[in-house]
Structures are given as structure tokens and as C-alpha cells.
Design a protein around this motif. Sequence first.
Motif, mmCIF file in Angstrom:
data_model
loop_
_atom_site.group_PDB
_atom_site.id
_atom_site.type_symbol
_atom_site.label_atom_id
_atom_site.label_comp_id
_atom_site.label_asym_id
_atom_site.label_seq_id
_atom_site.Cartn_x
_atom_site.Cartn_y
_atom_site.Cartn_z
ATOM 1 N N GLY A 8 0.851 -1.180 0.000
ATOM 2 C CA GLY A 8 0.000 0.000 0.000
ATOM 3 C C GLY A 8 0.885 1.228 0.000
ATOM 4 O O GLY A 8 2.110 1.117 -0.037
ATOM 5 N N GLU A 9 0.280 2.377 0.073
ATOM 6 C CA GLU A 9 1.082 3.606 0.105
ATOM 7 C C GLU A 9 1.897 3.680 1.392
ATOM 8 O O GLU A 9 3.033 4.139 1.409
ATOM 9 N N TYR A 10 1.305 3.205 2.476
ATOM 10 C CA TYR A 10 1.971 3.181 3.774
ATOM 11 C C TYR A 10 2.030 1.745 4.273
ATOM 12 O O TYR A 10 1.278 0.894 3.813
ATOM 13 N N GLU A 11 2.898 1.497 5.241
ATOM 14 C CA GLU A 11 3.045 0.151 5.791
ATOM 15 C C GLU A 11 1.707 -0.396 6.294
ATOM 16 O O GLU A 11 1.375 -1.550 6.092
ATOM 17 N N SER A 12 0.910 0.462 6.907
ATOM 18 C CA SER A 12 -0.382 0.031 7.444
ATOM 19 C C SER A 12 -1.401 -0.278 6.347
ATOM 20 O O SER A 12 -2.444 -0.877 6.614
ATOM 21 N N PRO A 52 6.906 -3.319 2.500
ATOM 22 C CA PRO A 52 7.956 -2.953 3.455
ATOM 23 C C PRO A 52 8.482 -4.173 4.218
ATOM 24 O O PRO A 52 7.727 -5.081 4.558
ATOM 25 N N THR A 53 9.783 -4.163 4.475
ATOM 26 C CA THR A 53 10.385 -5.301 5.178
ATOM 27 C C THR A 53 9.808 -5.480 6.572
ATOM 28 O O THR A 53 9.729 -6.598 7.061
#
Length: 86
Positions: A8-12, A52-53
Motif C-alpha cells: 500500500g502507500e503506507y506500511e499500514s 515494506p520489510t
Amino acid sequence: LIVTITPGEYESDCRFYFRDRAIQLDELRQIFSQQTERHKKTVIIRSDRKVPTGVLHELIASIHEAGMAVLIAVQTPDARPEMRFE
């Protein structure tokens, strides 16, 4: 067992999919613990390089906590788009 993660755009905003349905990480943890009781000991993670990792680490830690092994499936750029992991 195959889990797919989409970025997504952010990790969440990352999404998890199991058996072709969106699922939360907490639900996956429950599934992992139930599967180890049924002797399924490996989880295959399908993930885009943009995930994201930190998200991967959290999922892998959950899998290991359930006593299961992890395989990470990657698709090379020249692979055919119709190729699926079942």
C-alpha cells in the motif's frame, strides 16, 4: 499454505490474502496455530518487492511463533503473468 501480501502507500495499508480472500494478520496467526495442530508446517509468502520489510518481518515472526517454516516465492521479471502459485 500460501499467503500473499500486496503493498500500500503506507506500511499500514498492506493487505494480506489467504485462500483468495483478504485477511487480517491476527486472523492469520489463529490459522497458523490451527494448521500446526493439523501437521501443515510450511507457509509460502508471495510478496511484491514494494512490501515494506517490517511487514514481512512481522508475518515471518508470526509464522515462526506457530512453529512453522517459511518459503518466500518470487517471480522473475521474465515470468509469464498467468503463472500462479497454488
